[in-house]
Design a protein around this motif. Structure first.
Motif, PDB file in Angstrom:
ATOM      1  N   PRO A  18      -2.761  -3.357  16.077  1.00 26.78           N
ATOM      2  CA  PRO A  18      -3.999  -3.421  15.278  1.00 26.78           C
ATOM      3  C   PRO A  18      -4.304  -2.132  14.584  1.00 26.78           C
ATOM      4  O   PRO A  18      -5.126  -2.275  13.536  1.00 26.78           O
ATOM      5  N   GLY A  19      -3.818  -1.319  14.647  1.00 27.56           N
ATOM      6  CA  GLY A  19      -3.960   0.043  13.808  1.00 27.56           C
ATOM      7  C   GLY A  19      -3.459  -0.116  12.382  1.00 27.56           C
ATOM      8  O   GLY A  19      -4.111   0.742  11.591  1.00 27.56           O
ATOM      9  N   VAL A  20      -2.585  -0.856  12.425  1.00 28.52           N
ATOM     10  CA  VAL A  20      -2.058  -1.084  10.943  1.00 28.52           C
ATOM     11  C   VAL A  20      -3.438  -1.649  10.253  1.00 28.52           C
ATOM     12  O   VAL A  20      -3.517  -1.338   9.028  1.00 28.52           O
ATOM     13  N   LEU A  21      -4.124  -2.568  10.408  1.00 26.94           N
ATOM     14  CA  LEU A  21      -5.198  -3.010   9.537  1.00 26.94           C
ATOM     15  C   LEU A  21      -6.243  -1.945   9.389  1.00 26.94           C
ATOM     16  O   LEU A  21      -6.961  -1.820   8.270  1.00 26.94           O
ATOM     17  N   VAL A  22      -6.567  -1.049  10.436  1.00 28.23           N
ATOM     18  CA  VAL A  22      -7.431   0.278  10.217  1.00 28.23           C
ATOM     19  C   VAL A  22      -6.852   1.024   9.077  1.00 28.23           C
ATOM     20  O   VAL A  22      -7.637   1.350   7.982  1.00 28.23           O
ATOM     21  N   ALA A  23      -5.449   1.280   9.155  1.00 31.35           N
ATOM     22  CA  ALA A  23      -4.945   2.051   8.124  1.00 31.35           C
ATOM     23  C   ALA A  23      -4.861   1.531   6.666  1.00 31.35           C
ATOM     24  O   ALA A  23      -5.174   2.208   5.765  1.00 31.35           O
ATOM     25  N   PHE A  24      -4.736   0.166   6.751  1.00 35.71           N
ATOM     26  CA  PHE A  24      -4.767  -0.694   5.549  1.00 35.71           C
ATOM     27  C   PHE A  24      -6.011  -0.853   4.697  1.00 35.71           C
ATOM     28  O   PHE A  24      -6.241  -0.157   3.745  1.00 35.71           O
ATOM     29  N   SER A  25      -7.198  -0.944   5.759  1.00 33.70           N
ATOM     30  CA  SER A  25      -8.561  -1.105   5.364  1.00 33.70           C
ATOM     31  C   SER A  25      -8.870   0.609   4.930  1.00 33.70           C
ATOM     32  O   SER A  25      -9.800   0.387   3.828  1.00 33.70           O
ATOM     33  N   ALA A  26      -8.365   1.419   5.213  1.00 33.94           N
ATOM     34  CA  ALA A  26      -8.662   2.873   4.903  1.00 33.94           C
ATOM     35  C   ALA A  26      -8.400   3.253   3.543  1.00 33.94           C
ATOM     36  O   ALA A  26      -8.740   3.931   2.683  1.00 33.94           O
ATOM     37  N   PHE A  27      -6.954   2.873   3.161  1.00 39.82           N
ATOM     38  CA  PHE A  27      -6.177   3.321   1.940  1.00 39.82           C
ATOM     39  C   PHE A  27      -5.958   2.340   1.140  1.00 39.82           C
ATOM     40  O   PHE A  27      -5.240   2.753   0.087  1.00 39.82           O
ATOM     41  N   HIS A  28      -6.269   0.957   1.180  1.00 44.50           N
ATOM     42  CA  HIS A  28      -5.843   0.182   0.233  1.00 44.50           C
ATOM     43  C   HIS A  28      -6.569   0.402  -1.318  1.00 44.50           C
ATOM     44  O   HIS A  28      -5.578   0.034  -2.249  1.00 44.50           O
ATOM     45  N   PRO A  29      -7.618   1.050  -1.462  1.00 42.46           N
ATOM     46  CA  PRO A  29      -8.086   1.178  -2.699  1.00 42.46           C
ATOM     47  C   PRO A  29      -7.189   2.330  -3.493  1.00 42.46           C
ATOM     48  O   PRO A  29      -7.029   2.333  -4.610  1.00 42.46           O
ATOM     49  N   PHE A  30      -6.806   3.250  -2.762  1.00 45.03           N
ATOM     50  CA  PHE A  30      -5.888   4.367  -3.169  1.00 45.03           C
ATOM     51  C   PHE A  30      -4.580   3.655  -3.600  1.00 45.03           C
ATOM     52  O   PHE A  30      -4.041   4.111  -4.652  1.00 45.03           O
ATOM     53  N   ALA A  31      -3.984   2.859  -3.144  1.00 50.01           N
ATOM     54  CA  ALA A  31      -2.947   1.843  -3.807  1.00 50.01           C
ATOM     55  C   ALA A  31      -3.162   1.337  -5.156  1.00 50.01           C
ATOM     56  O   ALA A  31      -2.517   1.431  -5.997  1.00 50.01           O
ATOM     57  N   LEU A  32      -4.724   0.964  -5.240  1.00 51.53           N
ATOM     58  CA  LEU A  32      -4.863   0.318  -6.517  1.00 51.53           C
ATOM     59  C   LEU A  32      -5.101   1.443  -7.503  1.00 51.53           C
ATOM     60  O   LEU A  32      -4.790   1.111  -8.733  1.00 51.53           O
ATOM     61  N   LEU A  33      -5.361   2.402  -7.173  1.00 43.62           N
ATOM     62  CA  LEU A  33      -5.292   3.866  -8.120  1.00 43.62           C
ATOM     63  C   LEU A  33      -3.976   4.126  -8.666  1.00 43.62           C
ATOM     64  O   LEU A  33      -3.937   4.422  -9.742  1.00 43.62           O
ATOM     65  N   LEU A  34      -2.961   3.932  -7.851  1.00 44.61           N
ATOM     66  CA  LEU A  34      -1.632   3.926  -8.428  1.00 44.61           C
ATOM     67  C   LEU A  34      -1.212   2.919  -9.635  1.00 44.61           C
ATOM     68  O   LEU A  34      -0.642   3.431 -10.340  1.00 44.61           O
ATOM     69  N   LEU A  35      -1.896   1.967  -9.610  1.00 44.80           N
ATOM     70  CA  LEU A  35      -1.791   0.982 -10.657  1.00 44.80           C
ATOM     71  C   LEU A  35      -2.335   1.628 -12.029  1.00 44.80           C
ATOM     72  O   LEU A  35      -1.922   1.060 -13.070  1.00 44.80           O
ATOM     73  N   THR A  36      -3.089   2.631 -11.836  1.00 44.28           N
ATOM     74  CA  THR A  36      -3.931   3.095 -13.257  1.00 44.28           C
ATOM     75  C   THR A  36      -2.810   4.004 -13.867  1.00 44.28           C
ATOM     76  O   THR A  36      -3.161   4.212 -14.895  1.00 44.28           O
ATOM     77  N   ILE A  37      -1.946   4.267 -13.149  1.00 45.20           N
ATOM     78  CA  ILE A  37      -1.008   5.300 -13.828  1.00 45.20           C
ATOM     79  C   ILE A  37      -0.143   4.577 -14.991  1.00 45.20           C
ATOM     80  O   ILE A  37      -0.101   5.253 -16.240  1.00 45.20           O
ATOM     81  N   PRO A  38       0.343   3.452 -14.893  1.00 43.65           N
ATOM     82  CA  PRO A  38       0.792   2.876 -16.371  1.00 43.65           C
ATOM     83  C   PRO A  38      -0.446   2.570 -17.140  1.00 43.65           C
ATOM     84  O   PRO A  38       0.194   2.943 -18.438  1.00 43.65           O
ATOM     85  N   LEU A  39      -1.484   2.280 -16.925  1.00 47.40           N
ATOM     86  CA  LEU A  39      -2.599   2.232 -17.793  1.00 47.40           C
ATOM     87  C   LEU A  39      -2.851   3.447 -18.621  1.00 47.40           C
ATOM     88  O   LEU A  39      -2.956   3.834 -19.703  1.00 47.40           O
ATOM     89  N   TRP A  40      -2.628   4.653 -17.964  1.00 46.89           N
ATOM     90  CA  TRP A  40      -2.962   5.938 -18.354  1.00 46.89           C
ATOM     91  C   TRP A  40      -1.735   6.280 -19.364  1.00 46.89           C
ATOM     92  O   TRP A  40      -1.896   6.953 -20.557  1.00 46.89           O
ATOM     93  N   LEU A  41      -0.556   6.004 -18.992  1.00 44.80           N
ATOM     94  CA  LEU A  41       0.563   6.283 -19.682  1.00 44.80           C
ATOM     95  C   LEU A  41       0.581   5.606 -21.103  1.00 44.80           C
ATOM     96  O   LEU A  41       0.873   6.182 -22.055  1.00 44.80           O
ATOM     97  N   PHE A  42       0.229   4.302 -21.002  1.00 43.22           N
ATOM     98  CA  PHE A  42       0.015   3.325 -22.101  1.00 43.22           C
ATOM     99  C   PHE A  42      -1.084   4.101 -23.254  1.00 43.22           C
ATOM    100  O   PHE A  42      -1.071   3.982 -24.264  1.00 43.22           O
ATOM    101  N   LYS A  43      -2.071   4.246 -22.336  1.00 45.45           N
ATOM    102  CA  LYS A  43      -3.363   5.009 -23.173  1.00 45.45           C
ATOM    103  C   LYS A  43      -2.785   6.158 -23.984  1.00 45.45           C
ATOM    104  O   LYS A  43      -3.104   6.551 -25.349  1.00 45.45           O
ATOM    105  N   LYS A  44      -1.834   7.045 -23.116  1.00 41.58           N
ATOM    106  CA  LYS A  44      -1.291   8.269 -23.922  1.00 41.58           C
ATOM    107  C   LYS A  44      -0.421   7.877 -25.202  1.00 41.58           C
ATOM    108  O   LYS A  44      -0.299   8.751 -26.257  1.00 41.58           O
ATOM    109  N   MET A  45       0.522   6.853 -24.661  1.00 39.14           N
ATOM    110  CA  MET A  45       1.271   6.338 -26.110  1.00 39.14           C
ATOM    111  C   MET A  45       0.584   5.694 -27.023  1.00 39.14           C
ATOM    112  O   MET A  45       1.100   5.334 -28.196  1.00 39.14           O
ATOM    113  N   GLY A  46      -0.660   5.344 -27.067  1.00 40.78           N
ATOM    114  CA  GLY A  46      -1.463   4.609 -27.917  1.00 40.78           C
ATOM    115  C   GLY A  46      -1.105   2.990 -27.843  1.00 40.78           C
ATOM    116  O   GLY A  46      -1.696   2.401 -28.833  1.00 40.78           O
TER     117      GLY A  46
END
Length: 126
Positions: A18-46
Motif C-alpha cells: 500500500p505504500g505505492v499509493l502513498v508514493a503515487f499520491s505524493a508525486f503524481h502532480p510532478f509527473a503532470l509537470l513533465l507534460l509541460t515540457i513539450p508545451l514549453w518547447l512548442f512555445k519556444k518554436m512558435g
C-alpha cells in the motif's frame, strides 16, 4: 490489440504494497509537470501561443489537482499507518477524487470569483 500489462496484477501489487499509493499520491502532480515540457518547447518554436488567462476549465483542473494532491497525500499516509488494506485505500482515493471533482464542477464559478477577489486584494496591498 492488448495492453502490455494486466490491471489485475497492478491491483494485487497495490494490495501487497500500500505504500505505492502513498508514493503515487505524493508525486503524481510532478509527473503532470513533465507534460509541460513539450508545451514549453512548442512555445519556444512558435507553434504554441498560450492564452494570457486561464478559463473556467483550466481553473477547475488546477483546483482539482491541487486539492486532490494535498488531501490525497495526507489521507493516504493516515490510512497506511492505520493499517487499512491497499484495495480500500485505492477505492477511498478514487472516491475522494470523484467528490472533489463533483464539488468543483458545481462550484467552479463561485470558486473562481473568490480566487479573483483574493488576488485583487493581494495586488492592491502590494
Amino acid at each position: 490489440m492488448a495492453l502490455p500489462f494486466s490491471f489485475i496484477d497492478i491491483l494485487r501489487y497495490i494490495e501487497s504494497e500500500p505504500g505505492v499509493l502513498v508514493a503515487f499520491s505524493a508525486f503524481h502532480p510532478f509527473a503532470l509537470l513533465l507534460l509541460t515540457i513539450p508545451l514549453w518547447l512548442f512555445k519556444k518554436m512558435g507553434i504554441y501561443k498560450p492564452a494570457e488567462t486561464i478559463g473556467i476549465f483550466g481553473f477547475s483542473v488546477i483546483v482539482i489537482l491541487m486539492v486532490g494532491w494535498l488531501m490525497g497525500f495526507v489521507f493516504q499516509i493516515l490510512l497506511m499507518f492505520m493499517g487499512v488494506q491497499g484495495m480500500k485505500m485505492l477505492l477511498i482515493y478514487i472516491a475522494m477524487y470523484f467528490c472533489i471533482t463533483a464539488f468543483v464542477i458545481v462550484n467552479a464559478r463561485g470558486l473562481q470569483k473568490q480566487f479573483d477577489r483574493d488576488m485583487l486584494k493581494k495586488l492592491k496591498t502590494n
